[in-house]
Write a protein that holds these residues in place. Sequence first.
Motif, PDB file in Angstrom:
ATOM      1  N   ARG A 127       0.848  -1.190   0.000  1.00 23.37           N
ATOM      2  CA  ARG A 127       0.000   0.000   0.000  1.00 23.37           C
ATOM      3  C   ARG A 127       0.879   1.233   0.000  1.00 23.37           C
ATOM      4  O   ARG A 127       2.047   1.202   0.415  1.00 23.37           O
ATOM      5  CB  ARG A 127      -0.907   0.009   1.236  1.00 23.37           C
ATOM      6  N   ILE A 128       0.317   2.341  -0.441  1.00 27.67           N
ATOM      7  CA  ILE A 128       0.972   3.643  -0.365  1.00 27.67           C
ATOM      8  C   ILE A 128       0.070   4.547   0.449  1.00 27.67           C
ATOM      9  O   ILE A 128      -1.152   4.522   0.295  1.00 27.67           O
ATOM     10  CB  ILE A 128       1.262   4.207  -1.773  1.00 27.67           C
ATOM     11  N   PHE A 129       0.655   5.311   1.346  1.00 32.82           N
ATOM     12  CA  PHE A 129      -0.166   6.113   2.251  1.00 32.82           C
ATOM     13  C   PHE A 129       0.608   7.347   2.697  1.00 32.82           C
ATOM     14  O   PHE A 129       1.842   7.416   2.580  1.00 32.82           O
ATOM     15  CB  PHE A 129      -0.595   5.290   3.471  1.00 32.82           C
ATOM     16  N   ALA A 130      -0.133   8.325   3.217  1.00 31.86           N
ATOM     17  CA  ALA A 130       0.448   9.540   3.769  1.00 31.86           C
ATOM     18  C   ALA A 130       0.377   9.462   5.286  1.00 31.86           C
ATOM     19  O   ALA A 130      -0.651   9.071   5.847  1.00 31.86           O
ATOM     20  CB  ALA A 130      -0.297  10.775   3.265  1.00 31.86           C
ATOM     21  N   LEU A 131       1.464   9.806   5.944  1.00 31.71           N
ATOM     22  CA  LEU A 131       1.514   9.806   7.397  1.00 31.71           C
ATOM     23  C   LEU A 131       2.376  10.980   7.837  1.00 31.71           C
ATOM     24  O   LEU A 131       3.546  11.076   7.453  1.00 31.71           O
ATOM     25  CB  LEU A 131       2.099   8.494   7.919  1.00 31.71           C
ATOM     26  N   ASN A 132       1.777  11.860   8.650  1.00 33.23           N
ATOM     27  CA  ASN A 132       2.447  13.097   9.046  1.00 33.23           C
ATOM     28  C   ASN A 132       2.869  13.840   7.776  1.00 33.23           C
ATOM     29  O   ASN A 132       2.046  14.131   6.932  1.00 33.23           O
ATOM     30  CB  ASN A 132       3.616  12.799   9.981  1.00 33.23           C
ATOM     31  N   ASP A 133       4.153  14.107   7.582  1.00 33.72           N
ATOM     32  CA  ASP A 133       4.579  14.797   6.362  1.00 33.72           C
ATOM     33  C   ASP A 133       5.357  13.865   5.439  1.00 33.72           C
ATOM     34  O   ASP A 133       6.227  14.291   4.690  1.00 33.72           O
ATOM     35  CB  ASP A 133       5.413  16.039   6.692  1.00 33.72           C
ATOM     36  N   TYR A 134       5.026  12.569   5.479  1.00 30.67           N
ATOM     37  CA  TYR A 134       5.645  11.571   4.617  1.00 30.67           C
ATOM     38  C   TYR A 134       4.601  10.918   3.713  1.00 30.67           C
ATOM     39  O   TYR A 134       3.437  10.797   4.088  1.00 30.67           O
ATOM     40  CB  TYR A 134       6.299  10.444   5.442  1.00 30.67           C
ATOM     41  N   VAL A 135       5.064  10.480   2.539  1.00 35.67           N
ATOM     42  CA  VAL A 135       4.321   9.519   1.725  1.00 35.67           C
ATOM     43  C   VAL A 135       5.165   8.255   1.685  1.00 35.67           C
ATOM     44  O   VAL A 135       6.342   8.298   1.320  1.00 35.67           O
ATOM     45  CB  VAL A 135       4.061  10.032   0.295  1.00 35.67           C
ATOM     46  N   VAL A 136       4.586   7.128   2.096  1.00 38.12           N
ATOM     47  CA  VAL A 136       5.327   5.887   2.286  1.00 38.12           C
ATOM     48  C   VAL A 136       4.711   4.775   1.450  1.00 38.12           C
ATOM     49  O   VAL A 136       3.486   4.635   1.391  1.00 38.12           O
ATOM     50  CB  VAL A 136       5.322   5.473   3.775  1.00 38.12           C
ATOM     51  N   MET A 137       5.565   3.997   0.805  1.00 40.24           N
ATOM     52  CA  MET A 137       5.157   2.775   0.121  1.00 40.24           C
ATOM     53  C   MET A 137       5.676   1.613   0.937  1.00 40.24           C
ATOM     54  O   MET A 137       6.865   1.574   1.291  1.00 40.24           O
ATOM     55  CB  MET A 137       5.743   2.739  -1.295  1.00 40.24           C
ATOM     56  N   GLU A 138       4.796   0.652   1.289  1.00 40.27           N
ATOM     57  CA  GLU A 138       5.245  -0.452   2.130  1.00 40.27           C
ATOM     58  C   GLU A 138       4.546  -1.761   1.769  1.00 40.27           C
ATOM     59  O   GLU A 138       3.466  -1.781   1.171  1.00 40.27           O
ATOM     60  CB  GLU A 138       4.992  -0.161   3.609  1.00 40.27           C
ATOM     61  N   SER A 139       5.197  -2.847   2.139  1.00 37.47           N
ATOM     62  CA  SER A 139       4.624  -4.182   2.036  1.00 37.47           C
ATOM     63  C   SER A 139       5.245  -5.019   3.147  1.00 37.47           C
ATOM     64  O   SER A 139       6.355  -4.744   3.595  1.00 37.47           O
ATOM     65  CB  SER A 139       4.917  -4.808   0.673  1.00 37.47           C
ATOM     66  N   SER A 140       4.517  -6.023   3.632  1.00 35.62           N
ATOM     67  CA  SER A 140       4.997  -6.856   4.734  1.00 35.62           C
ATOM     68  C   SER A 140       5.084  -8.313   4.314  1.00 35.62           C
ATOM     69  O   SER A 140       4.299  -8.784   3.485  1.00 35.62           O
ATOM     70  CB  SER A 140       4.075  -6.722   5.952  1.00 35.62           C
ATOM     71  N   ILE A 141       6.046  -9.011   4.900  1.00 40.03           N
ATOM     72  CA  ILE A 141       6.230 -10.437   4.644  1.00 40.03           C
ATOM     73  C   ILE A 141       6.170 -11.167   5.982  1.00 40.03           C
ATOM     74  O   ILE A 141       7.098 -11.048   6.790  1.00 40.03           O
ATOM     75  CB  ILE A 141       7.584 -10.723   3.963  1.00 40.03           C
ATOM     76  N   PRO A 142       5.106 -11.896   6.287  1.00 44.14           N
ATOM     77  CA  PRO A 142       5.081 -12.683   7.522  1.00 44.14           C
ATOM     78  C   PRO A 142       6.094 -13.814   7.444  1.00 44.14           C
ATOM     79  O   PRO A 142       6.466 -14.250   6.351  1.00 44.14           O
ATOM     80  CB  PRO A 142       3.641 -13.210   7.572  1.00 44.14           C
ATOM     81  N   ILE A 143       6.531 -14.275   8.586  1.00 44.44           N
ATOM     82  CA  ILE A 143       7.571 -15.309   8.611  1.00 44.44           C
ATOM     83  C   ILE A 143       7.113 -16.562   7.877  1.00 44.44           C
ATOM     84  O   ILE A 143       7.911 -17.262   7.257  1.00 44.44           O
ATOM     85  CB  ILE A 143       7.967 -15.649  10.078  1.00 44.44           C
ATOM     86  N   GLU A 144       5.799 -16.842   7.889  1.00 46.02           N
ATOM     87  CA  GLU A 144       5.297 -18.041   7.224  1.00 46.02           C
ATOM     88  C   GLU A 144       5.459 -17.960   5.708  1.00 46.02           C
ATOM     89  O   GLU A 144       5.510 -18.988   5.024  1.00 46.02           O
ATOM     90  CB  GLU A 144       3.817 -18.260   7.561  1.00 46.02           C
ATOM     91  N   ALA A 145       5.516 -16.742   5.174  1.00 52.70           N
ATOM     92  CA  ALA A 145       5.620 -16.560   3.729  1.00 52.70           C
ATOM     93  C   ALA A 145       7.027 -16.223   3.270  1.00 52.70           C
ATOM     94  O   ALA A 145       7.253 -15.953   2.083  1.00 52.70           O
ATOM     95  CB  ALA A 145       4.655 -15.458   3.270  1.00 52.70           C
ATOM     96  N   PHE A 146       7.986 -16.248   4.190  1.00 52.45           N
ATOM     97  CA  PHE A 146       9.339 -15.845   3.827  1.00 52.45           C
ATOM     98  C   PHE A 146       9.998 -16.859   2.895  1.00 52.45           C
ATOM     99  O   PHE A 146       9.949 -18.064   3.109  1.00 52.45           O
ATOM    100  CB  PHE A 146      10.203 -15.703   5.089  1.00 52.45           C
ATOM    101  N   SER A 147      10.608 -16.337   1.838  1.00 51.68           N
ATOM    102  CA  SER A 147      11.469 -17.114   0.955  1.00 51.68           C
ATOM    103  C   SER A 147      12.395 -16.118   0.278  1.00 51.68           C
ATOM    104  O   SER A 147      12.056 -14.933   0.151  1.00 51.68           O
ATOM    105  CB  SER A 147      10.661 -17.883  -0.100  1.00 51.68           C
TER     106      SER A 147
END
Length: 285
Positions: free
Chosen positions: A223-243
């Motif tokens: 997702r991409i989102f605005a927080l305070n004075d930042y625009v951030v692009m992020e994604s998460s990898i749970p340990i179960e899906a790590f490769s």
Amino acid sequence: MPRFRFQWANIPEILRTELARHLALPSAHPASFQTVFGMRPKTDFIQRGWNVLLDTWLFHDEPAALRIATALRARNIGDTSIDHELQYLQSCRNSAGLRQVVLAEFITLGEISADQIRTPPHHSVTTPSAPTQQHNPQEQANPLLNLLAMVTAVLKSNASTKDVRMTQEGDLQIPFGSSKVFLTIKAEPLGIRVFAVVLQQIQPTPALYETLNHININLPCGRIFALNDYVVMESSIPIEAFSPAHLVGTIETVGFIADTLDDRLMATFGGTMQTSQAPEDTIDV
């Protein structure tokens, strides 16, 4: 070793008493902690209680102090030239990286049945002796340190991510075009947060939020989102899906999107693109 459900009652009463006093809780009863911090603590608990945890818990729990110090040194947090574990931990700033490491160890403490915990004495001012080399079944390897080692090995063996370095906050940083991708090893739940600061010093407006919502509809991941004075692009990898393939693919996707969108969004909404400085704790979500 089998895992057990975290219970506030498993935390030594002496430690709960000091924490309750410091945090202004109505009592040291486990229910008081559960009411304020939930069934399982999160990093906000570590942030508020770090000084007590250091003085009342880790001062007496040499194996836990050693595991935490080892994990923090691997992240290059604090003054790593200090050999003594307690003195080294005192040099570490109460940062997001520290809180993630300490949280994992504290949750392990709360998963051990109360009769297995060595309760610290009420009155002790002696300096802890050198860490013992004997192995105790309770002294598990820190899962954050293990995951960090695996992630670092994958990054350094891949052409597009081999220029990885450790920031002062304990994040891994990888240059990607005009942007930089950061990786944070998370404790709760265990996994990897991959993110890039697309823009900073930006003024959020309804038009910006609307544009980001439209972008999110077509994103392949994250997702991409605005927080305070930042625009951030992020994604998460749970340990179960790590490769290795999933990790590298996520980094390249986050980096490509940030590199593609930063100048376009800046032309419309202002702000500045990512500099060489690592983002501050205030953008953690």
